[in-house]
Design a protein around this motif. Structure first.
Motif, short mmCIF file in Angstrom:
data_model
loop_
_atom_site.label_atom_id
_atom_site.label_comp_id
_atom_site.label_asym_id
_atom_site.label_seq_id
_atom_site.Cartn_x
_atom_site.Cartn_y
_atom_site.Cartn_z
N THR A 154 -28.50 -98.76 21.76
CA THR A 154 -28.64 -99.23 20.33
C THR A 154 -28.97 -98.19 19.54
N SER A 155 -29.01 -97.05 20.15
CA SER A 155 -29.15 -95.58 19.28
C SER A 155 -28.28 -94.58 19.50
N PHE A 156 -27.87 -93.77 18.27
CA PHE A 156 -26.80 -93.06 18.33
C PHE A 156 -27.44 -91.60 17.81
N LYS A 157 -27.36 -90.57 18.76
CA LYS A 157 -27.77 -89.36 18.18
C LYS A 157 -26.64 -88.51 17.70
N LEU A 158 -26.82 -88.01 16.38
CA LEU A 158 -25.73 -87.00 15.85
C LEU A 158 -26.54 -85.68 15.61
N PHE A 159 -25.64 -84.92 15.64
CA PHE A 159 -26.17 -83.18 15.44
C PHE A 159 -25.58 -82.75 14.17
N MET A 160 -26.35 -82.24 13.24
CA MET A 160 -25.78 -81.24 12.16
C MET A 160 -26.07 -79.85 12.63
N ALA A 161 -26.26 -79.66 13.87
CA ALA A 161 -26.43 -78.14 14.57
C ALA A 161 -25.59 -77.91 15.61
N TYR A 162 -25.37 -76.77 16.16
CA TYR A 162 -24.62 -76.72 17.58
C TYR A 162 -23.03 -76.90 17.25
N PRO A 163 -22.43 -76.21 16.01
CA PRO A 163 -21.11 -76.17 15.90
C PRO A 163 -20.20 -76.09 17.18
#
Ligand SMILES: [Zn+2]
Length: 468
Positions: A154-163
């Motif tokens: 029920t949770s989803f991790k997104l990254f604003m780092a690591y292009p």
């Protein structure tokens, strides 16, 4: 499997809500009753086994909501498997982990989740659940989010780092947040401006700045604060909740505090390494600083006061480990001569409960806040409460008999994590898990492992229990 009836007598039961001198009755895998120590009710209990907790605390097993067993990263894998990592967790008084399944670019969420189920199933010493890392936000993966919520991821991790690896641009982040606003999922954010950081990495290396300490310098505090701010605004636009992982910079705590002052469903997590370690460690000579390379990076010591304050004011509400170990020899080595090639991550799943108890002794947090940050709130945040995170009738009998007076020294020579160094080598702490029960079964007792791989089962989760 049943374990009969067990009674825990004479301890001080500490939950996020109470400190009570009560005995605990366990039947099979669950807690069935609490009653005042010495009361007629407690004395009348018949049990197959009795655990004497005199002079000890009786606390809920720790819930570590941020681990990365066997994570592929930078051409290698985190050195703890689900088997070794969950066993080490048990030794440290943690009885539930929430690990991160990974969607790779070009693949579905389903493929990633299935792969992580295959790694964990039959191997865990304690119960486990999954978050889903979304590396590829597409029409298809957005639809898959709904299905995962239904099956307890029920949770989803997104990254604003690591292009180029995990990174999502603002448009993708917004779409995922909009979807979670509709399906009840919680977006977890790695908030660092990775596009800008990569420019600074390139410039640092070109200037000959290759040592581990430059990892901390290029991942600027302002770029954590900026990303945190941006993530909060995107969540407001989407009307979704937001959970910011591994907050390390004071300026990022300020962003969270402002959002929470507005009454938003914005939550922050920090980790023991940011509370107990600093850029002084990253600057250790002879490449030793590589042991402390993680992202977000360790910060100058001055930031620690803001993190402790955030933990007291609830602007930071969870302490997880981000356990992601890489051996110094053979793995951290990959970055000799180029800090950007050092695998990012620290070991810690075994140390968290004891370090936070030490934080209580040091005057940073109360005893009940210790349990709240390490057990109850992560369980509520990720839909595991009250099955996990407390001691109450109906809850899983995930219980730690904690000796608050045992003094010991943290060391790689004695820890159980599959990694050749300790981030806390030589640190003396007071307080340690003596006996650890997972669903009624004793898995650790006085330094001896009594559990087995496969005892731990997958726990489907409800949605976040803090949303308004
Ligand atoms: Zn992580």
């Amino acid at each position: 499997m049943t374990h009969g009836r067990t009674v825990i007598r004479n301890g001080l039961v500490i939950t996020a809500a109470d400190e009570l001198h009560v005995d605990v009755l366990i039947d099979g895998e669950r807690v069935v009753a609490l009653a005042a120590t010495g009361s007629p009710e407690a004395r009348a209990w018949q049990a197959d086994a009795t655990i004497d907790a005199t002079d000890c605390y009786v606390i809920p097993g720790g819930v570590d909501a941020h681990t990365h067993m066997e994570l592929p990263f930078g051409g290698t894998f985190a050195s703890d498997t689900f088997e070794t990592g969950t066993r080490a967790a048990a030794f440290g008084g943690t009885t539930t982990i929430v690990d991160f399944a990974v969607q790779s670019v070009g693949h579905s969420l389903r493929e990633g989740l299935d792969a992580w189920h295959a790694k964990a199933q039959g191997n865990c010493a304690i119960d486990y659940a999954f978050h889903m890392i979304m590396s590829d936000v597409t029409e298809q993966s957005l639809k898959e989010m709904d299905l995962l919520v239904e099956e307890g991821v029920t949770s989803f991790k997104l990254f604003m780092a690591y292009p180029g690896v995990f990174y999502s641009d603002d448009g993708r982040i917004l779409r995922a947040m909009q979807r979670s606003a509709g399906n009840g999922g919680l977006i977890m954010m790695h908030a660092e401006n990775g596009i800008a950081i990569d420019v600074l990495v390139e410039q640092a290396l070109a200037a000959g700045h290759t040592d581990p300490r430059y990892h901390g310098e290029v991942r600027r505090e302002l770029l954590e604060a900026e990303a945190t701010h941006r993530a909060i605004q995107l969540a407001r636009v989407a009307g979704s909740p937001l959970y910011v992982v591994h907050v390390s910079a004071e300026q990022a705590v300020t962003e969270l505090a402002q959002a929470r002052d507005l009454g938003l469903n914005v939550f922050g997590e920090t980790c023991p390494q940011y509370l107990f370690l600093s850029t002084d460690n990253l600057a250790e000579p002879d490449f030793e600083g590589a042991k402390y390379v993680c992202s977000t990076p360790l910060r100058p010591k001055e930031h620690q006061a803001a993190l402790w304050r955030g933990l007291r004011t609830n602007d930071l509400s969870v302490v997880s480990t981000d356990h992601c170990p890489f051996c110094f020899v053979g793995q951290k080595d990959l970055g000799r001569g180029d800090f950007s090639k050092i695998p990012n991550g620290l070991p810690g799943v075994e140390n968290r409960m004891d370090l936070l108890h030490q934080a209580h002794l040091d005057g940073h947090i109360s005893r009940r806040r210790w349990i709240e940050l390490a057990c109850a709130t992560p369980a509520r945040m990720f839909g595991l409460y009250p099955r996990k995170g407390t001691i109450a009738p109906g809850a899983d009998a995930d219980i730690v008999i904690f000796d608050p007076r045992e003094r010991y020294t943290m060391s790689a020579a004695t820890h159980h994590m599959n990694v050749d160094y300790s981030a806390y080598e030589g640190r003396q702490v007071t307080g340690r898990a003596r006996t650890v029960l997972s669903r009624g079964a004793v898995v650790v007792d006085r330094g001896e492992y009594l559990g087995h791989a496969g005892h731990g089962t997958f726990v489907p989760r409800a949605t976040c229990q803090y949303l308004h």
